[in-house]
Design an enzyme around this catalytic site. Structure first.
Site, short mmCIF file in Angstrom:
data_model
loop_
_atom_site.label_atom_id
_atom_site.label_comp_id
_atom_site.label_asym_id
_atom_site.label_seq_id
_atom_site.Cartn_x
_atom_site.Cartn_y
_atom_site.Cartn_z
N PRO A 82 2.57 -37.72 74.11
CA PRO A 82 1.54 -36.82 74.14
C PRO A 82 1.75 -35.41 75.12
O PRO A 82 2.07 -35.57 76.12
CB PRO A 82 0.46 -37.59 75.05
N LYS B 211 -0.64 -32.48 81.07
CA LYS B 211 -0.53 -33.59 80.21
C LYS B 211 -1.35 -34.74 80.68
O LYS B 211 -1.21 -35.94 80.44
CB LYS B 211 0.74 -33.79 79.72
#
Length: 289
Positions: A2, A61
């Site tokens: 991700p 993130k």
DNA sequence: CATATGTCCTGAGAGC
DNA sequence: TGCTCTCAGGACATAT
């Protein structure tokens, strides 16, 4: 996997939990080694029980839940972690659960718990005080553990932060202290979009080129967010969300070695290695200087 | 067997 | 020389 667009997608899907109250936080039965949670789960539980979730944010993130006591619970997915409110892909890799209730005398359906699901278990969960959070973000000085968010950073600030580095630009974009949110996939996509050779040294790029990188960064990340991120061949993201992202169909260079560059239609994409990680670029569209 | 998205740490070397 | 920057490599745990 991700990176900023995938984490932003997780964040947006969590928005329904805004204003709900924490019942309890717990590790879930998981046959694997437990992931890192700080402070110890019982301490963490005492600090956030009965607290209201007043914000669902993202920092690079990471997914950040802010409570009415101003503590923040930070989820760091690293390679394979997913934060979701709903049904996990399986119970085997479910690591953490935050049970919630509605404010007031709740009739109606109870809210979905917030879950942290992580196949590899490299992810981290941490509850931080406002002071610790300031240290992490650098308190506006830009000198924290994390730089400014890649979506929010201004053209001028990016230039000032990056201009003196002797590193190759692709390697620098991966440094979360420089700017937060870009990972290996989007670094290649952004530099291709900007027409900049990934091997160029930061301090040898012109101000105009940095402006181009800034613009490409906004364009690529916003487009990826609109597509709800990328699902990679590994499929982790796909398995974890009912409706996975589709940006992988928009990749122009990432994981496309030997295929024709979609921009010039002539050269073929090359794979090189920088800082022990793959970089994909078009030698025709991305020339030095 | 090699490869994969991220981060953290250490130690060695480069170069201002 | 000294200090700072940079990079290589290992660690983490698991699937393709």
């Amino acid at each position: 996997m991700p990176e900023l667009p995938e984490v932003e997608t997780m964040r947006r899907r969590l928005l329904p939990i805004l204003g709900t109250i924490v019942v309890s936080a717990a590790r879930t039965p998981c046959f694997r080694k437990p992931i890192s949670i700080r402070p110890r789960i019982d301490v963490l539980n005492r600090r956030i029980a009965n607290r209201t979730i007043v914000a669902v944010d993202r920092l690079g993130k990471r997914v950040v839940l802010r409570f009415d006591c101003d503590h923040r619970l930070i989820f760091e997915p690293r390679m394979t972690g997913i934060v979701l409110a709903g049904t996990p892909p399986n119970r085997e890799h479910l690591r953490f659960e935050l049970k919630l209730r509605q404010r007031g005398n709740s009739r109606g359906v109870p809210p979905c718990p917030v879950l942290f699901w992580d196949r590899r278990g490299l992810g981290r969960i941490e509850l931080v005080t406002p002071q610790q959070f300031e240290v992490m973000t650098g308190n506006g000085t830009g000198n924290g553990k994390l730089g400014p968010d890649a979506i929010a950073v201004s053209k001028e600030e990016l230039y000032q932060r990056a201009r003196t580095s002797r590193r190759e630009v692709k390697v620098a974009l991966l440094d979360q202290k420089l700017i937060a949110g870009i990972g290996n996939l989007y670094a290649s996509e952004i530099l291709h979009c900007a027409g900049v050779d990934p091997r160029s040294r930061c301090d040898r790029l012109t101000k105009r080129q940095w402006a181009g990188i800034h613009q490409a960064m906004q364009q690529v990340l916003e487009s990826a967010i609109a597509h709800e991120g990328s699902t990679l061949s590994d499929g982790t993201y796909q398995k974890a969300l009912d409706d996975p992202g589709s940006y992988q169909n928009q990749h122009r260079v990432y994981d496309r070695a030997e295929l024709h560059c979609p921009t010039c239609g002539k050269a073929s994409i090359r794979r090189i290695v920088q800082a022990q990680r793959s970089t994909f670029h078009c030698p025709r569209c991305q020339k030095k200087q």
